[in-house]
Design an enzyme around this catalytic site. Structure first.
Site: not given
Ligand code: NAD
Length: 282
Positions: A50, A94, A117
């Protein structure tokens, strides 16, 4: 082979190029903050990818790598700091988190405007309510993008999704419903799932069982999107038996090179959209 390949790698490169051109014109670059707790090998790789992808298009990406023993309070304090930092436009944590940390509490702590997200419960609610203000989670967004850029209008199609997780199956079901598909969700407890998938115009598999879906699960001429990523003997493997299904489907995504790169591209796009909203750009 009958099926045409839906090339996620190529689509992702085009999206990245388009974002890079926009970002090159800005003096203050969009900033994605990534929070990682612990040293899970897969998470380390995802975070590295990422960061690399964000920086390759001129975005700023800061990684906050905390020790496994980090307390929930320390993590929540860091999120509060990032929420209040005007230089940060997007925040992702994460997953999975260590067991002593309540991930629901953590997702709830991310500021709505920076939840790129789209996993915080308020954002999920917006998506389920078909609000245009929802930030759509990257993987479902990637699947919809690939479907629309392959098939055009998907209204009225019967979509069957295998998997009902909060990061893929459930938000994808809402997204496809919002796009006027007829949606069926299958999962581990579903009875006679193959009978359902064999009726699908669009079949999306996100169960993480390598090669489970073969030609018997697929209708002639269907579009098959393989979200699954499992490592088998060091090799990345999807949920779909590509060789067998490609003889029957009209369109199919490869693994790797399908949904994976598109998921990263959609995360970058969500960060760009958050930046635009925060800076009141049109
Ligand atoms: P998860 O474990 O949270 O959920 C899996 C879902 O599949 C569950 O709802 C379960 O009921 C269902 N399932 C499991 N075995 C099944 C079976 N035998 N038959 C029918 N249903 C079954 O997983 P997840 O986080 O949603 O991820 C699913 C897969 O997608 C994994 O392989 C993951 O690595 C991959 N993934 C890929 C991307 C990407 O960018 N391509 C992003 C997210 C997840």
């Amino acid at each position: 082979m009958v099926a045409k390949i839906v090339d996620g790698k190529k689509m992702a490169a085009e999206i990245a190029e388009d974002l890079a051109v926009k970002i090159a014109k800005l003096s203050q670059k969009p900033h994605l903050a990534v929070v990682l707790v612990g040293d899970c090998e897969a998470s380390l790789i995802y975070v590295r990818n990422k960061k690399k992808a964000a920086e390759s298009i001129g975005m700023k990406c800061s990684v906050h790598h905390l020790a496994e023993r980090t307390s929930e309070k320390e993590l929540l304090d860091l999120l509060e700091k990032l929420n209040n930092d005007k230089d940060v436009n997007g925040i992702i944590v994460q997953m999975p988190l260590p067991e002593h940390i309540d991930s629901d509490k953590v997702l709830e702590a991310i500021a709505l405007a920076k939840d790129v997200d789209g996993f915080c419960p308020y954002n999920m609610g917006l998506l389920h309510a078909n609000s245009k203000n929802a930030t759509v989670p990257a993987t479902p967004k990637a699947v919809l993008y690939m479907l629309e850029h392959t098939l055009g209008n998907i209204s009225g199609k019967h979509a069957v999704i295998i998997g009902r997780s909060n990061i893929v199956g459930r938000p994808l079901a809402s997204l496809l419903l919002n796009s006027d598909c007829t949606v069926t969700i299958g999962h581990k407890q579903s009875v006679d799932l193959q009978k359902l998938t064999a009726q699908a115009d669009i079949l999306v598999s996100a169960c993480g069982v390598p090669q489970m879906v073969d030609e018997k699960w697929v209708k002639d001429g269907a579009t098959v999107i393989d979200v699954g990523i499992t490592r088998v003997d060091g090799k990345i493997c999807g949920d779909v038996d590509f060789a067998k299904v490609a003889e029957k489907a009209e369109f199919i995504t490869p693994v790797p090179g399908g949904v994976g790169p598109m998921t990263v591209a959609m995360l970058l796009e969500n960060t760009w959209l958050a930046y635009k909203k925060q800076n009141k750009l049109g």
